[in-house]
Design a protein around this motif. Structure first.
Motif, PDB file in Angstrom:
ATOM      1  N   MET A 116       6.380 118.263  -8.430  1.00 15.11           N
ATOM      2  CA  MET A 116       5.906 116.973  -7.734  1.00 15.11           C
ATOM      3  C   MET A 116       4.560 116.967  -7.185  1.00 15.11           C
ATOM      4  N   ALA A 117       3.882 118.280  -7.391  1.00 13.37           N
ATOM      5  CA  ALA A 117       2.351 118.312  -7.078  1.00 13.37           C
ATOM      6  C   ALA A 117       2.064 117.929  -5.473  1.00 13.37           C
ATOM      7  N   ARG A 118       3.160 118.311  -4.416  1.00 17.08           N
ATOM      8  CA  ARG A 118       2.933 118.133  -3.090  1.00 17.08           C
ATOM      9  C   ARG A 118       2.042 119.035  -2.446  1.00 17.08           C
ATOM     10  N   LEU A 119       1.491 120.160  -3.242  1.00 18.70           N
ATOM     11  CA  LEU A 119       0.645 120.994  -2.476  1.00 18.70           C
ATOM     12  C   LEU A 119      -0.939 120.414  -2.804  1.00 18.70           C
ATOM     13  N   VAL A 120      -1.540 119.983  -1.703  1.00 10.56           N
ATOM     14  CA  VAL A 120      -2.749 119.292  -2.037  1.00 10.56           C
ATOM     15  C   VAL A 120      -4.000 119.801  -0.926  1.00 10.56           C
ATOM     16  N   VAL A 121      -5.207 120.407  -1.561  1.00 11.95           N
ATOM     17  CA  VAL A 121      -6.052 120.737  -0.481  1.00 11.95           C
ATOM     18  C   VAL A 121      -7.217 120.093  -0.723  1.00 11.95           C
ATOM     19  N   PRO A 122      -7.797 119.275   0.340  1.00 10.77           N
ATOM     20  CA  PRO A 122      -9.031 118.501   0.368  1.00 10.77           C
ATOM     21  C   PRO A 122     -10.126 119.695   0.439  1.00 10.77           C
ATOM     22  N   VAL A 123     -11.116 119.492  -0.429  1.00 13.66           N
ATOM     23  CA  VAL A 123     -12.262 120.331  -0.607  1.00 13.66           C
ATOM     24  C   VAL A 123     -13.513 119.601   0.314  1.00 13.66           C
ATOM     25  N   PRO A 124     -14.052 120.182   1.317  1.00 11.27           N
ATOM     26  CA  PRO A 124     -15.123 119.266   2.039  1.00 11.27           C
ATOM     27  C   PRO A 124     -16.284 119.034   1.316  1.00 11.27           C
ATOM     28  N   ALA A 125     -16.353 118.100   0.528  1.00  4.76           N
ATOM     29  CA  ALA A 125     -17.541 117.896  -0.585  1.00  4.76           C
ATOM     30  C   ALA A 125     -18.798 117.402   0.387  1.00  4.76           C
ATOM     31  N   ASP A 126     -18.365 116.683   1.395  1.00  8.28           N
ATOM     32  CA  ASP A 126     -19.496 116.168   2.376  1.00  8.28           C
ATOM     33  C   ASP A 126     -20.401 117.386   2.711  1.00  8.28           C
ATOM     34  N   GLU A 127     -19.785 118.592   2.930  1.00 13.17           N
ATOM     35  CA  GLU A 127     -20.504 119.829   3.369  1.00 13.17           C
ATOM     36  C   GLU A 127     -21.271 120.419   2.586  1.00 13.17           C
ATOM     37  N   LEU A 128     -21.104 119.890   1.056  1.00 15.89           N
ATOM     38  CA  LEU A 128     -22.064 120.473   0.002  1.00 15.89           C
ATOM     39  C   LEU A 128     -23.016 119.767  -0.492  1.00 15.89           C
ATOM     40  N   GLU A 129     -24.173 120.657  -0.999  1.00 16.17           N
ATOM     41  CA  GLU A 129     -25.146 119.998  -1.475  1.00 16.17           C
ATOM     42  C   GLU A 129     -24.837 119.273  -2.986  1.00 16.17           C
ATOM     43  N   ASP A 130     -25.496 118.440  -3.509  1.00 13.94           N
ATOM     44  CA  ASP A 130     -25.389 117.661  -4.897  1.00 13.94           C
ATOM     45  C   ASP A 130     -25.458 118.898  -5.954  1.00 13.94           C
ATOM     46  N   GLY A 131     -24.483 118.702  -6.856  1.00 16.23           N
ATOM     47  CA  GLY A 131     -24.539 120.001  -7.837  1.00 16.23           C
ATOM     48  C   GLY A 131     -23.195 120.148  -8.694  1.00 16.23           C
TER      49      GLY A 131
END
Length: 510
Positions: free
Chosen positions: A166-181
């Motif tokens: 059921m795809a219950r394991l979700v990890v948010p990657v903090p993209a706002d802390e990463l530079e464009d690329g």
């Protein structure tokens, strides 16, 4: 906020609704498309490892992939990969090979107006059921463009089969802390204290961070709607195809091969600048460009055009053209097919045949498989005309290579295609009747049966008929087997590349 993939995908799709009202919501079909992407990914790994293998090893894999999968389509591929790597093909290997993820969105925009677009959500899922150890856990690692690790997390300890299905394991990657690329994520599974050792499967996918991406997409969609309707059929189809690639990424639909979403948007923006300046819609584009070809059907026929530097569309050129038509997606050699994707996108074949046609100076184009397009052979005929016009290909300078179901249709309708072609290659399926064989004239044909493929029976009969005619001194055509090698059905065309290049070189020799 609920971080399960369902709300994330729904929000992304809702944001696109004004520009793509027919786009389906997430559900079983949506999930199946992502799962099939991961199966294709593992097949691509196996294909890469077979490139340096000898004929005996390739034939062994071909026999393994032609066998039953026990209801788990990943099993034959995982077994072949384990054998190639010299490690046990046990349940741990199969589970690691099957582990899949949603990457939503594949382009995170920390400045986006839509909150769910501001970070990358990685959702782990299993496309098919199998036992999951009680002590399972996962490591997620983010790598920068240079391959250096910049962020990691362990999660999912004790996850159950239901959690993964059921795809219950979700990890948010903090993209706002990463530079464009461009970045890569790497997922590895741990069972107890055992991580993936040498040869064990891990999963890697690219994703992107690009500030302003959402606003740029929405501006491009509006410009396509405004300007596209006024264009003639051919440039409108090209523009629509370029826009479709951007819409797919914006809406969180599974990609083909790997995410190229930022480049897709840049190509669409260039096309819109070309339209505004009254230039050809593809002016300035080189390399592999995904488009739609004009069609009698509303949807169009998906294609990848391999565009050389300095192409002046429509100008007469003394370069031959090689066109590849793909096989329909399949789980195995039975009648089992995924609901989605219904057809195999041309980006897969273009990726598998990267560099084909460059050094010999051949133009190359790749077409989607049968599946979503009705009257495929009619669309194929129309596509050949559009491609000849675009590349400026002279008469008698086209080679068609058709695989699987595309080969079946090309073989059945060969008399309709003969006037368009200098050569025809049918792989896996598509036998030619005696009447058709006798009427081929100067068309040069190569046939390639594939291990376990029922459609190859017709190819074998065609070859037997030609052999009997030769023995009776009644044969005047040019029909032969492409290669004596036995190759696996899901990757026959790319593994036959040396033979295809040799045939094309012979065909187009002056």
């Amino acid at each position: 906020m609920d971080q399960s993939p369902l709300p994330v995908a729904r929000a992304l799709i809702a944001a696109l609704a004004a520009w793509a009202p027919s786009l389906p919501g997430q559900g079983p079909v949506y999930r199946e498309r992502w799962g099939f992407l991961h199966l294709e990914h593992r097949r691509a790994e196996l294909r890469q490892e077979l490139l340096a293998a000898d004929a005996v090893a390739v034939a062994s894999v071909a026999a393994r992939l032609a066998g039953p999968d026990g209801g788990v389509p990943f099993a034959p591929v995982a077994s072949a990969l384990a054998d190639r790597r010299g490690v046990p093909a046990d349940d741990a290997f199969l589970l690691r090979a099957m582990l899949s993820v949603y990457v939503l969105p594949e382009v995170a925009d920390p400045e986006g107006a839509n909150e769910v677009c501001r970070r990358t959500n990685v959702s782990v899922f299993l496309p098919f059921a199998m036992p999951v150890p009680e002590d399972v856990a996962f490591d997620l690692l983010v790598l920068d463009a240079g391959g250096e690790p910049i962020w990691s997390v362990r999660f999912g300890e004790g996850a159950t089969l239901e959690d993964l299905r059921m795809a219950r394991l979700v990890v948010p990657v903090p993209a706002d802390e990463l530079e464009d690329g461009a970045y890569r994520l790497r997922l590895s599974a741990w069972f107890g204290h055992a991580g993936p050792g040498p040869g064990q499967p891990v999963l890697e996918w690219p994703f992107h961070v690009r500030r302003g991406y959402q606003a740029r997409c929405e501006a491009a969609f509006a410009a396509v709607q405004e300007r596209g309707a006024a264009l003639p059929d051919e440039p409108r189809a090209f523009l629509t195809g370029l826009a479709a690639e951007v819409r797919r990424a914006y809406a969180g639909e599974a990609f083909d091969v790997a995410s190229d979403a930022v480049a897709d948007l840049e190509r669409l923006e260039l096309a819109l600048r070309n339209v505004a300046a009254d230039r050809h819609v593809l002016a300035g584009m080189t390399g592999d460009v995904p488009v739609l070809l004009p069609s009698q059907a509303a949807r169009g026929l998906a294609a990848v055009l391999r565009l050389p530097d300095g192409l002046a569309p429509g100008a007469g050129r003394d370069r031959p053209l090689v066109v590849f038509a793909a096989a329909t997606p399949a789980y195995d050699l039975s009648v089992r097919r995924p609901t989605a994707p219904a057809s195999r996108g041309p980006r897969w074949t273009a990726h598998e045949l990267a560099g084909f046609g460059g050094e010999p100076g051949w133009d190359v184009a790749f077409l989607e498989s049968p599946g979503e397009v009705r009257n495929y052979i009619g669309e194929l005929q129309a596509a050949l005309g559009v491609l000849r016009s675009l590349y400026g290909t002279g008469p008698g300078r086209v080679l068609l290579v058709a695989d699987g179901e595309a080969a079946s249709l090309a073989g059945f309708h060969a008399p309709r295609l003969v006037p368009e072609l200098a050569g025809l290659v049918l792989v896996g399926s598509g036998g030619l009747s005696a009447t058709v064989l006798d009427a081929l004239g100067a068309l040069r044909v190569r046939l390639q049966p594939v291990v376990g493929h029922r459609g190859s029976d017709g190819l074998e009969r065609s070859l037997a008929y030609v052999a009997a005619q030769v023995a009776a001194d009644k044969w005047h055509g040019d029909v032969a087997r492409l290669s004596p090698r036995e190759v696996p059905w899901p990757m026959a065309v790319p593994l036959l590349r040396p033979e295809l290049e040799a045939f094309a070189a012979q065909l187009f020799a002056r």
